[in-house]
Scaffold this active site. Structure first.
Site, PDB file in Angstrom:
ATOM      1  N   ARG A  47      65.280  32.824  65.165  1.00 27.05           N
ATOM      2  CA  ARG A  47      65.112  33.549  63.911  1.00 27.05           C
ATOM      3  C   ARG A  47      65.235  32.553  62.766  1.00 27.05           C
ATOM      4  O   ARG A  47      65.621  31.399  62.968  1.00 27.05           O
ATOM      5  CB  ARG A  47      66.107  34.716  63.754  1.00 27.05           C
ATOM      6  CG  ARG A  47      67.427  34.612  64.472  1.00 27.05           C
ATOM      7  CD  ARG A  47      68.370  33.606  63.900  1.00 27.05           C
ATOM      8  NE  ARG A  47      68.578  33.774  62.467  1.00 27.05           N
ATOM      9  CZ  ARG A  47      68.959  32.820  61.652  1.00 27.05           C
ATOM     10  NH1 ARG A  47      69.174  31.600  62.113  1.00 27.05           N
ATOM     11  NH2 ARG A  47      69.139  33.047  60.385  1.00 27.05           N
ATOM     12  N   GLY A  48      64.895  33.024  61.578  1.00 30.83           N
ATOM     13  CA  GLY A  48      64.784  32.132  60.432  1.00 30.83           C
ATOM     14  C   GLY A  48      63.320  31.778  60.235  1.00 30.83           C
ATOM     15  O   GLY A  48      62.638  31.344  61.179  1.00 30.83           O
ATOM     16  N   ALA A  49      62.824  31.966  59.009  1.00 37.22           N
ATOM     17  CA  ALA A  49      61.383  31.833  58.766  1.00 37.22           C
ATOM     18  C   ALA A  49      60.796  30.500  59.230  1.00 37.22           C
ATOM     19  O   ALA A  49      59.791  30.483  59.959  1.00 37.22           O
ATOM     20  CB  ALA A  49      61.088  32.079  57.286  1.00 37.22           C
ATOM     21  N   ARG A  81      56.898  39.336  63.956  1.00 39.29           N
ATOM     22  CA  ARG A  81      57.783  39.630  62.821  1.00 39.29           C
ATOM     23  C   ARG A  81      56.901  39.752  61.579  1.00 39.29           C
ATOM     24  O   ARG A  81      56.117  38.846  61.301  1.00 39.29           O
ATOM     25  CB  ARG A  81      58.836  38.530  62.594  1.00 39.29           C
ATOM     26  CG  ARG A  81      59.834  38.310  63.718  1.00 39.29           C
ATOM     27  CD  ARG A  81      60.824  39.435  63.910  1.00 39.29           C
ATOM     28  NE  ARG A  81      61.648  39.712  62.744  1.00 39.29           N
ATOM     29  CZ  ARG A  81      62.793  39.090  62.445  1.00 39.29           C
ATOM     30  NH1 ARG A  81      63.224  38.098  63.215  1.00 39.29           N
ATOM     31  NH2 ARG A  81      63.502  39.444  61.381  1.00 39.29           N
ATOM     32  N   GLN A 188      74.641  37.265  60.858  1.00 39.53           N
ATOM     33  CA  GLN A 188      74.186  35.873  60.955  1.00 39.53           C
ATOM     34  C   GLN A 188      75.119  34.919  60.221  1.00 39.53           C
ATOM     35  O   GLN A 188      75.286  33.768  60.630  1.00 39.53           O
ATOM     36  CB  GLN A 188      72.766  35.730  60.395  1.00 39.53           C
ATOM     37  CG  GLN A 188      71.697  36.448  61.202  1.00 39.53           C
ATOM     38  CD  GLN A 188      71.358  37.796  60.605  1.00 39.53           C
ATOM     39  OE1 GLN A 188      72.231  38.493  60.078  1.00 39.53           O
ATOM     40  NE2 GLN A 188      70.099  38.172  60.675  1.00 39.53           N
ATOM     41  N   ASP A 229      62.342  34.362  53.137  1.00 43.40           N
ATOM     42  CA  ASP A 229      61.347  34.560  54.184  1.00 43.40           C
ATOM     43  C   ASP A 229      59.936  34.668  53.620  1.00 43.40           C
ATOM     44  O   ASP A 229      58.965  34.422  54.329  1.00 43.40           O
ATOM     45  CB  ASP A 229      61.685  35.814  54.993  1.00 43.40           C
ATOM     46  CG  ASP A 229      62.869  35.574  55.912  1.00 43.40           C
ATOM     47  OD1 ASP A 229      62.640  35.344  57.100  1.00 43.40           O
ATOM     48  OD2 ASP A 229      64.014  35.589  55.426  1.00 43.40           O
ATOM     49  N   ASN A 239      64.355  38.073  51.215  1.00 43.82           N
ATOM     50  CA  ASN A 239      65.312  37.396  52.088  1.00 43.82           C
ATOM     51  C   ASN A 239      66.126  38.458  52.804  1.00 43.82           C
ATOM     52  O   ASN A 239      65.945  39.659  52.595  1.00 43.82           O
ATOM     53  CB  ASN A 239      66.206  36.454  51.277  1.00 43.82           C
ATOM     54  CG  ASN A 239      66.993  35.498  52.165  1.00 43.82           C
ATOM     55  OD1 ASN A 239      66.441  34.858  53.046  1.00 43.82           O
ATOM     56  ND2 ASN A 239      68.303  35.414  51.938  1.00 43.82           N
ATOM     57  N   LYS A 240      67.029  38.016  53.645  1.00 40.75           N
ATOM     58  CA  LYS A 240      67.832  38.933  54.443  1.00 40.75           C
ATOM     59  C   LYS A 240      68.487  40.001  53.564  1.00 40.75           C
ATOM     60  O   LYS A 240      68.941  39.723  52.462  1.00 40.75           O
ATOM     61  CB  LYS A 240      68.896  38.148  55.201  1.00 40.75           C
ATOM     62  CG  LYS A 240      69.729  38.972  56.164  1.00 40.75           C
ATOM     63  CD  LYS A 240      68.871  39.696  57.183  1.00 40.75           C
ATOM     64  CE  LYS A 240      67.978  38.791  57.985  1.00 40.75           C
ATOM     65  NZ  LYS A 240      67.095  39.516  58.929  1.00 40.75           N
TER      66      LYS A 240
END
Length: 340
Positions: A47-49, A81, A188, A229, A239-240
């Site tokens: 995970r993570g762009a 995603r 996270q 992201d 973003n998250k």
């Protein structure tokens, strides 16, 4: 303790550190096809762009090597995603290369595809180091910063974006105390950011998401730095979930709020944050904590994975080409045009 690599390419196979198990267990997932790579992205093994983009590039190198319908494999990876634009950027780059080389002998075409995925991987690390170089300038010699989710080596090919800023600050001899939001519902910050930073010897303290505003009222926080992201043409940034409320608290308390992201995270096709697609995830992520139920199964849950921070709350966007400041729309366009 040395931080394990997030993404490895060995013997024509993609190996991903399973981030769902960190920090309690170090296990790797091997992907030998585009389908397995897409599943790993969708299920948040990786995970993570930026990391998603790199993994997708390797997934398409595998698709080329395995034969079959390459364009269908690209569609499958792109659908894994919806919010992280780096995913689509990497898929399109690999697609263009495939169609430019598909008439070559198969072995040669596969070598070209593999080399491009490795290039994307290495580029990401170098880009992150440049982001860190520019970003550390916003931090004092001694101070404190706050971050949200995980935008570090675990979310990229290595080094990190937001956490890369902290790494660069440490390399410059600065002493920065870091507070990390736990980042509900997948934690996270608590599970990944604290693990990553403590592994590298940083002074890091985890707080609940709801504590951030009170923290700012009680002690000096020199900057809030998060990843992103997707960033729209006008500077709005996805973003998250929880980033938007953090930016509001930062503005109220006079704390600079920065986004750290590569230029590949910008999506000029999105005029504003209203055009950014938001991923909504299963309510079980909220009803359960690592498999333990914390509320009844029939409890209704609204679970957006991301939110959008308006450009008016963003002090600057730290990129590999420097820090983009207001007027964001004008300066984003200028920076991207100069990079081409």
């Amino acid at each position: 303790m040395m931080l394990p690599e997030t993404i490895k390419w060995e013997d024509k196979k993609l190996t991903l550190l399973d981030q769902r198990l960190l920090p309690f267990e170090l296990r790797r997932v091997v992907c030998e096809s585009a389908e397995e790579t897409a599943r790993a992205i969708k299920e948040m093994v990786v995970r993570g762009a930026p990391a998603i983009g790199v993994a997708a590039a390797y997934g398409l190198a595998l698709a080329a090597a395995n034969g079959g319908d390459f364009d269908e494999a690209a569609k499958l990876l792109a659908a894994s995603r919806p919010t992280a634009v780096n995913l689509f950027w990497a898929v399109e780059r690999m697609k263009d290369l495939y169609h430019a080389n598909k008439d070559k002998p198969n072995d040669e075409m596969c070598r070209v595809m593999e080399a491009e995925a490795v290039k994307i991987h290495n580029e990401d690390i170098e880009i992150n180091r440049k982001i860190g170089f520019y970003g550390q300038s916003v931090l004092p010699r001694t101070g404190a910063a706050l971050t949200h989710c995980n935008a570090g080596a675990l979310a990229t090919a290595g080094y990190g974006t937001a956490l890369g800023v902290f790494r660069a600050a440490a390399e410059a001899g600065k002493e920065i105390k870091i507070f990390a939001d736990e980042t509900r519902p997948r934690l996270q910050g608590a599970l990944l950011t604290s693990f990553e930073l403590s592994s590298d010897g940083f002074d890091v303290t985890v707080i609940t998401d709801s504590t951030a505003a009170f923290l700012m009222s009680r002690r000096k926080i020199d900057a809030v730095i998060t990843g992103a992201d997707r960033i729209a043409a006008n500077g709005d940034a996805a973003n998250k979930i929880g980033t938007y409320s953090l930016a509001i608290a930062a503005r109220f308390h006079g704390v600079p709020f920065y986004i750290a992201a590569p230029l590949s995270t910008f999506d000029l096709k999105c005029a504003s944050g209203a055009d950014i697609p938001i991923e909504y995830r299963d309510g079980r992520e909220v009803r359960e904590l690592r498999g333990v139920k914390v509320m009844p199964e029939d409890t209704d849950v609204w679970n957006p994975s991301f939110d959008v921070t308006p450009r008016s709350l963003i002090t600057g966007i730290i990129t590999e080409r420097g820090i983009i400041r207001a007027p964001l729309a004008e300066n984003i366009k200028k920076t991207i045009e100069e990079d081409r």
